[in-house]
Write an enzyme that holds these catalytic residues in place. Structure first.
Site, PDB file in Angstrom:
ATOM      1  N   HIS A 166      -5.418   4.555   8.413  1.00 20.69           N
ATOM      2  CA  HIS A 166      -5.283   4.004   6.785  1.00 20.69           C
ATOM      3  C   HIS A 166      -4.809   5.235   5.921  1.00 20.69           C
ATOM      4  CE1 HIS A 166      -4.869   1.426   3.657  1.00 20.69           C
ATOM      5  NE2 HIS A 166      -5.854   1.903   3.025  1.00 20.69           N
ATOM      6  N   ALA A 177       4.260  -0.722   3.732  1.00 24.00           N
ATOM      7  CA  ALA A 177       4.313   0.379   4.461  1.00 24.00           C
ATOM      8  C   ALA A 177       4.193  -0.351   6.163  1.00 24.00           C
ATOM      9  CB  ALA A 177       2.921   0.979   4.448  1.00 24.00           C
ATOM     10  N   HIS A 194      -3.677  -9.821   1.667  1.00 25.62           N
ATOM     11  CA  HIS A 194      -3.282  -9.974   3.065  1.00 25.62           C
ATOM     12  C   HIS A 194      -4.040 -10.957   3.969  1.00 25.62           C
ATOM     13  CE1 HIS A 194      -2.258  -5.708   1.718  1.00 25.62           C
ATOM     14  NE2 HIS A 194      -1.167  -6.049   2.371  1.00 25.62           N
ATOM     15  N   ASN A 222       4.224   6.007   9.741  1.00 19.35           N
ATOM     16  CA  ASN A 222       3.449   6.436  10.861  1.00 19.35           C
ATOM     17  C   ASN A 222       4.115   5.818  12.212  1.00 19.35           C
ATOM     18  OD1 ASN A 222       2.135   3.934   9.782  1.00 19.35           O
ATOM     19  ND2 ASN A 222       1.659   3.921  12.102  1.00 19.35           N
ATOM     20  N   HIS A 252      -4.616  -0.699  -3.454  1.00 21.83           N
ATOM     21  CA  HIS A 252      -4.054  -1.939  -4.026  1.00 21.83           C
ATOM     22  C   HIS A 252      -4.722  -2.113  -5.323  1.00 21.83           C
ATOM     23  CE1 HIS A 252      -2.238  -3.384  -0.138  1.00 21.83           C
ATOM     24  NE2 HIS A 252      -2.906  -2.311   0.143  1.00 21.83           N
ATOM     25  N   SER A 295       0.867  -1.072  -0.074  1.00 22.76           N
ATOM     26  CA  SER A 295      -0.032   0.148   0.023  1.00 22.76           C
ATOM     27  C   SER A 295       0.902   1.228  -0.002  1.00 22.76           C
ATOM     28  CB  SER A 295      -0.920  -0.060   1.101  1.00 22.76           C
ATOM     29  OG  SER A 295      -0.155  -0.064   2.364  1.00 22.76           O
ATOM     30  N   TYR A 334      -5.310 -10.532   6.750  1.00 20.65           N
ATOM     31  CA  TYR A 334      -6.443  -9.772   7.450  1.00 20.65           C
ATOM     32  C   TYR A 334      -7.579  -9.655   6.451  1.00 20.65           C
ATOM     33  CZ  TYR A 334      -4.741  -5.564   4.995  1.00 20.65           C
ATOM     34  OH  TYR A 334      -4.459  -4.456   4.020  1.00 20.65           O
ATOM     35  N   GLU A 335      -7.829  -9.893   5.294  1.00 24.15           N
ATOM     36  CA  GLU A 335      -8.386  -9.813   4.309  1.00 24.15           C
ATOM     37  C   GLU A 335      -9.324 -11.278   4.118  1.00 24.15           C
ATOM     38  OE1 GLU A 335      -7.730  -7.609   0.299  1.00 24.15           O
ATOM     39  OE2 GLU A 335      -5.880  -8.263   1.074  1.00 24.15           O
ATOM     40  N   MET A 377       1.738  -5.536   8.484  1.00 23.87           N
ATOM     41  CA  MET A 377       0.867  -6.783   8.250  1.00 23.87           C
ATOM     42  C   MET A 377       0.936  -7.580   6.921  1.00 23.87           C
ATOM     43  SD  MET A 377      -2.579  -4.508   9.111  1.00 23.87           S
ATOM     44  CE  MET A 377      -2.658  -3.010  10.396  1.00 23.87           C
ATOM     45  N   SER A 378       2.348  -7.593   6.514  1.00 24.06           N
ATOM     46  CA  SER A 378       2.359  -8.320   5.427  1.00 24.06           C
ATOM     47  C   SER A 378       3.949  -8.700   5.203  1.00 24.06           C
ATOM     48  CB  SER A 378       2.226  -7.347   4.047  1.00 24.06           C
ATOM     49  OG  SER A 378       3.320  -6.425   4.096  1.00 24.06           O
TER      50      SER A 378
END
Ligand code: HPA
Length: 279
Positions: A247, A117, A87, A235, A63, A31, A89-90, A211-212
């Site tokens: 996000h 990210a 991901h 961040n 994405h 992302s 989380y999807e 997260m990836s």
């Protein structure tokens, strides 16, 4: 053959039949990296991956499922930029998360460059800076070597020492002296971490959290590819400097850091290239 292996094999076969020679380096863009990179390449050819059978479609804003094939400007280095990523989380399985990477490596890519990210855990790494990954802590991402997720094409009980290729990493840090490698912690998401989790990850030695990347790095290694990964720190980790990650903040910082990010990506590609690829 494993069921997953049949899918990966079929995808690699289609890519090879339709598009010929595989890229030497396959880049997976996360992302914020979308649109950043294509202008580094000449003679580009863009294909829509969502049209391919069994290619998992990303669901998150920011994405897109496309592969841009081309040559790194001034070189004969063939590069594939994959602008979609799925991901855990999807709701995707480990096998689905890494199916793209496996297919690209099985097609013939010898090197995989993973971009993401991430949130920063260190005052010395402000948002907008880049962190090449030296090692990782897996804090909840699924393992693609697990029974039922493996594709049967590579090693099983995999050694992860030097997962992130030290030679490639050293060359990148020599080329870009502002870069300092760090440890990436991978969490499942999609909620950001709690401040207590951020403090825990700091104490465990992590420098960034995302997260990836970890499943893809493991899968690429299992098939024999060299791996590099770079985080764009978007961040402060939750609770650091009163941070409330969102996000929107991730996307906005990534956009603002576009130029240094592309320069580091270009350096990583050039460092990864064999000397023979330079014209
Ligand atoms: N945590 C987890 N993943 C992230 C973050 C974060 O702070 N920023 C970008 N991806």
């Amino acid at each position: 053959m494993f069921e997953e292996g049949t899918k990966v094999d079929a995808l690699a076969e289609i890519l090879s039949r339709r598009y010929g020679e595989a890229p030497q380096i396959a880049v997976i863009l996360g992302s914020g990296w979308k649109e950043l990179a294509s202008h580094l390449l000449n003679d580009t050819y863009q294909l829509d991956l969502s049209g391919l059978d069994n290619w998992p479609a990303p669901k998150v804003e920011g994405h897109g499922g496309q592969l841009v094939l081309g040559y790194l400007a001034g070189t004969t280095l063939r590069v594939g930029l994959c602008t979609g990523r799925v991901h855990a989380y999807e709701g995707y399985s480990a096998a689905e998360i890494v199916r793209g990477v496996r297919s690209l490596v099985h097609w013939g890519a010898k090197q995989v460059l993973l971009l993401n990210a991430a949130g920063s855990l260190r005052p010395s790494r402000p948002p907008g800076s880049l962190m090449p990954i030296a090692d990782h802590l897996n804090w909840g991402l699924p393992n693609p070597m697990q029974q039922g997720q493996n594709c049967g094409l590579g090693a099983n009980f995999l050694n992860l020492v030097d997962l992130y290729d030290p030679t490639w990493l050293k060359a990148l840090c020599a080329a870009r002296s502002e870069l300092s490698p760090g440890v990436y912690a991978g969490c499942l998401g999609p909620s950001y971490e709690t401040p207590a989790e951020i403090r825990m990850l700091q104490q465990l030695g992590a420098d960034a959290v995302g997260m990836s990347t970890i499943p893809e790095a493991i899968a690429a290694r299992a098939l024999g590819a060299k791996v590099m990964a770079i985080s764009l720190l978007t961040n402060w980790g939750a609770g650091l400097a009163s941070s409330q990650p969102s996000h929107e903040e991730v996307l906005a910082t990534a956009l603002a850091a576009k130029e240094p990010a592309v320069a580091v990506l270009e350096a990583a590609l050039r460092c990864g290239a064999e000397p023979a690829s330079f014209k």
